[in-house]
Design a protein around this motif. Structure first.
Motif, PDB file in Angstrom:
ATOM      1  N   VAL A  97      40.017  92.333 -19.972  1.00 35.21           N
ATOM      2  CA  VAL A  97      39.214  91.351 -20.716  1.00 35.21           C
ATOM      3  C   VAL A  97      40.143  90.342 -21.369  1.00 35.21           C
ATOM      4  CG1 VAL A  97      37.737  90.994 -22.744  1.00 35.21           C
ATOM      5  CG2 VAL A  97      37.224  92.838 -21.140  1.00 35.21           C
ATOM      6  N   CYS A 244      35.549  88.171 -19.828  1.00 35.80           N
ATOM      7  CA  CYS A 244      36.017  87.435 -21.002  1.00 35.80           C
ATOM      8  C   CYS A 244      34.921  87.422 -22.054  1.00 35.80           C
ATOM      9  CB  CYS A 244      36.468  86.018 -20.641  1.00 35.80           C
ATOM     10  SG  CYS A 244      35.243  84.982 -19.810  1.00 35.80           S
ATOM     11  N   ILE A 245      35.341  87.195 -23.297  1.00 34.45           N
ATOM     12  CA  ILE A 245      34.421  87.235 -24.426  1.00 34.45           C
ATOM     13  C   ILE A 245      34.899  86.258 -25.474  1.00 34.45           C
ATOM     14  CG2 ILE A 245      35.694  89.172 -25.446  1.00 34.45           C
ATOM     15  CD1 ILE A 245      33.065  90.159 -26.659  1.00 34.45           C
ATOM     16  N   GLY A 251      33.250  81.231 -27.477  1.00 32.53           N
ATOM     17  CA  GLY A 251      32.123  81.414 -26.565  1.00 32.53           C
ATOM     18  C   GLY A 251      32.025  80.278 -25.564  1.00 32.53           C
ATOM     19  N   SER A 254      34.617  80.911 -23.087  1.00 34.17           N
ATOM     20  CA  SER A 254      34.211  81.995 -22.195  1.00 34.17           C
ATOM     21  C   SER A 254      33.328  81.456 -21.070  1.00 34.17           C
ATOM     22  CB  SER A 254      33.474  83.068 -23.003  1.00 34.17           C
ATOM     23  OG  SER A 254      33.149  84.189 -22.208  1.00 34.17           O
ATOM     24  N   TYR A 267      30.827  88.239 -18.577  1.00 37.55           N
ATOM     25  CA  TYR A 267      31.321  87.530 -19.755  1.00 37.55           C
ATOM     26  C   TYR A 267      30.281  87.484 -20.855  1.00 37.55           C
ATOM     27  CZ  TYR A 267      28.986  83.212 -17.918  1.00 37.55           C
ATOM     28  OH  TYR A 267      28.101  82.266 -17.439  1.00 37.55           O
ATOM     29  N   VAL A 268      30.781  87.246 -22.071  1.00 37.78           N
ATOM     30  CA  VAL A 268      29.952  87.220 -23.266  1.00 37.78           C
ATOM     31  C   VAL A 268      30.146  85.879 -23.976  1.00 37.78           C
ATOM     32  CG1 VAL A 268      29.478  88.293 -25.500  1.00 37.78           C
ATOM     33  CG2 VAL A 268      30.145  89.723 -23.550  1.00 37.78           C
ATOM     34  N   THR A 270      28.946  84.226 -27.554  1.00 38.87           N
ATOM     35  CA  THR A 270      28.332  84.553 -28.842  1.00 38.87           C
ATOM     36  C   THR A 270      28.311  83.322 -29.741  1.00 38.87           C
ATOM     37  OG1 THR A 270      29.091  86.846 -28.690  1.00 38.87           O
ATOM     38  CG2 THR A 270      28.498  86.032 -30.883  1.00 38.87           C
ATOM     39  N   GLN A 362      29.041  92.843 -32.189  1.00 37.94           N
ATOM     40  CA  GLN A 362      30.228  93.260 -31.449  1.00 37.94           C
ATOM     41  C   GLN A 362      29.974  94.587 -30.728  1.00 37.94           C
ATOM     42  OE1 GLN A 362      34.073  92.809 -33.569  1.00 37.94           O
ATOM     43  NE2 GLN A 362      32.954  91.549 -35.045  1.00 37.94           N
ATOM     44  N   ALA A 365      28.093  93.775 -27.644  1.00 36.38           N
ATOM     45  CA  ALA A 365      28.933  93.065 -26.682  1.00 36.38           C
ATOM     46  C   ALA A 365      29.902  94.013 -25.982  1.00 36.38           C
ATOM     47  CB  ALA A 365      29.692  91.941 -27.375  1.00 36.38           C
ATOM     48  N   LEU A 369      30.130  94.928 -21.941  1.00 35.34           N
ATOM     49  CA  LEU A 369      31.322  94.822 -21.111  1.00 35.34           C
ATOM     50  C   LEU A 369      31.683  96.168 -20.484  1.00 35.34           C
ATOM     51  CD1 LEU A 369      33.546  92.468 -23.316  1.00 35.34           C
ATOM     52  CD2 LEU A 369      32.462  91.891 -21.139  1.00 35.34           C
TER      53      LEU A 369
END
Length: 385
Positions: A97, A244-245, A251, A254, A267-268, A270, A362, A365, A369
């Motif tokens: 990640v 990726c995050i 974000g 990402s 991917y995230v 936020t 978190q 998330a 992942l």
């Protein structure tokens, strides 16, 4: 006839005087698909010179995580500092990640706000407390069975501009801020002074980037793509399980990285999703140049850019009381994303609270992942006896 003498004009891009030549004489980033290439061209992403040589500065194990400080030199500007985090005693291949730090109005630091370190700078502690609910995001991801790379990106942390002698326009604005501090009885730290200067200086950086045919987001994407290649090339990382995050500006990074590189499988994003229309006329001023690349809207709306990614899974987290995005814009973006992605590939979750990556967010998330990239929590694995 000699030139008239006068005050020496400071460099407007101190520490990055080699940046224009790099962009002017270097090929553009070559994406894997036409859709990704359109985005790369809109952002003006330069291609990488070659994969840089990575140096290990130090390594230590604490509380179940082995942390290594790495550094590398890209083709211009200061050397990059990063941190690689892995479960202690792990043997690969691990899913990887890339943890992408936020903007946060804090360019004095970078990825250090995402990492548990033996000695933490107060500015990183403040960023962690203010934006990440006091948690070290990258270190926590590693505890879930990942190899995590968190790097300083263009204009942040080790990659920041040298503003010790600020250019004239930045200096003038900084003098006004310092006068206000004096009037209020505030004694700013060195990080406070730098961050104030960097906030004013971002206009100059964006102006320079535009002149060179790139953008702030394009230059950040350049650094992120280089870091992704380094992560993918590590011997104990599974190249087929990369994600990726990022929170806030992270974000946006990402989303861009997932659209630009086929390496990203999950991917995230936020607190960085809305429609461009919802930002008009009152919300544009809340955002940096990292979101507002000139001409980007021609490619489609912000949520529509996700369709340019080949990633199989996407989680978007929305904060209903986010001060930077109107709720209507977030809900419109959610509807667009639901229409663009097959069931099970896009997850959107709405959370109470403001522009913060809360501990509960978190937790969601990291679970996303882990499920989408096949990570195994080291604590749940049978011991090798």
């Amino acid at each position: 006839m000699t030139e008239s003498s006068g005050p020496v004009r400071p460099s407007a891009i101190a520490g990055y005087e080699d940046w224009p030549a790099y962009v002017q004489h270097h090929p553009r980033y070559q994406a894997a698909t036409p859709a990704a290439q359109e985005l790369a061209d809109a952002l003006g992403v330069p291609g990488a010179q070659q994969e840089p040589e990575v140096a290990v500065q130090w390594e230590e194990t604490h509380d179940g995580v082995t942390t290594s400080q790495l550094s590398w030199q890209l083709g211009f500007g200061p050397r990059t500092t990063s941190w690689l985090l892995r479960p202690a005693g792990s043997s690969g291949p691990l899913p990887g990640v890339l943890a992408l730090h936020c903007h946060g109005g804090n360019k004095f630091g970078g990825a250090d706000r995402l990492v548990e370190l033996p000695e933490q700078h107060p500015s990183a502690e403040a960023a962690k407390a203010g934006h990440y609910d006091g948690r070290a995001l990258a270190t926590d991801i590693a505890r879930r069975g990942f190899a995590v790379l968190a790097h300083d990106s263009f204009a942040w942390g080790s990659r920041r501009f040298d503003l010790s002698v600020p250019p004239w326009r930045t200096a003038s604005a900084l003098e006004a801020r310092q006068a206000q501090w004096r009037e209020d009885g505030v004694v700013p730290s060195a990080a406070d002074v730098y961050n104030a200067a960097a906030g004013f200086h971002e206009e100059t950086v964006a102006k320079t980037a535009g002149l060179l045919g790139t953008s702030l987001a394009g230059m950040v994407a350049h650094d992120d793509l280089a870091a992704l290649e380094i992560l993918a090339g590590l011997p104990d990382v599974d190249q087929d399980r990369l994600g990726c995050i990022g929170f806030s500006g992270g974000g946006g990074r990402s989303l861009a990285l997932a659209a630009l590189s086929p390496r990203i499988k999950s991917y995230v994003v936020t607190c960085m999703m809305t429609t461009f229309q919802s930002l008009l006329p009152s919300y544009l001023d809340a955002h940096s140049w990292l979101l507002q690349t000139p001409g980007l809207w021609k490619l489609g709306d912000w949520p529509e850019l996700t369709a340019r990614s080949g990633a199989g899974r996407l989680l978007v987290q929305y904060a209903l009381a986010d001060q930077l995005f109107p709720e209507a814009g977030m809900r419109d973006a959610h509807r667009v994303l639901e229409s663009l992605h097959n069931p099970g590939t896009y997850t959107g979750s709405f959370w109470p609270g403001g522009h913060v990556f809360s501990a509960d967010m978190q937790h969601e998330a990291l679970g996303f992942l882990s499920a989408s990239l096949g990570a195994h929590d080291p604590k749940t694995l049978p011991s090798a006896t």
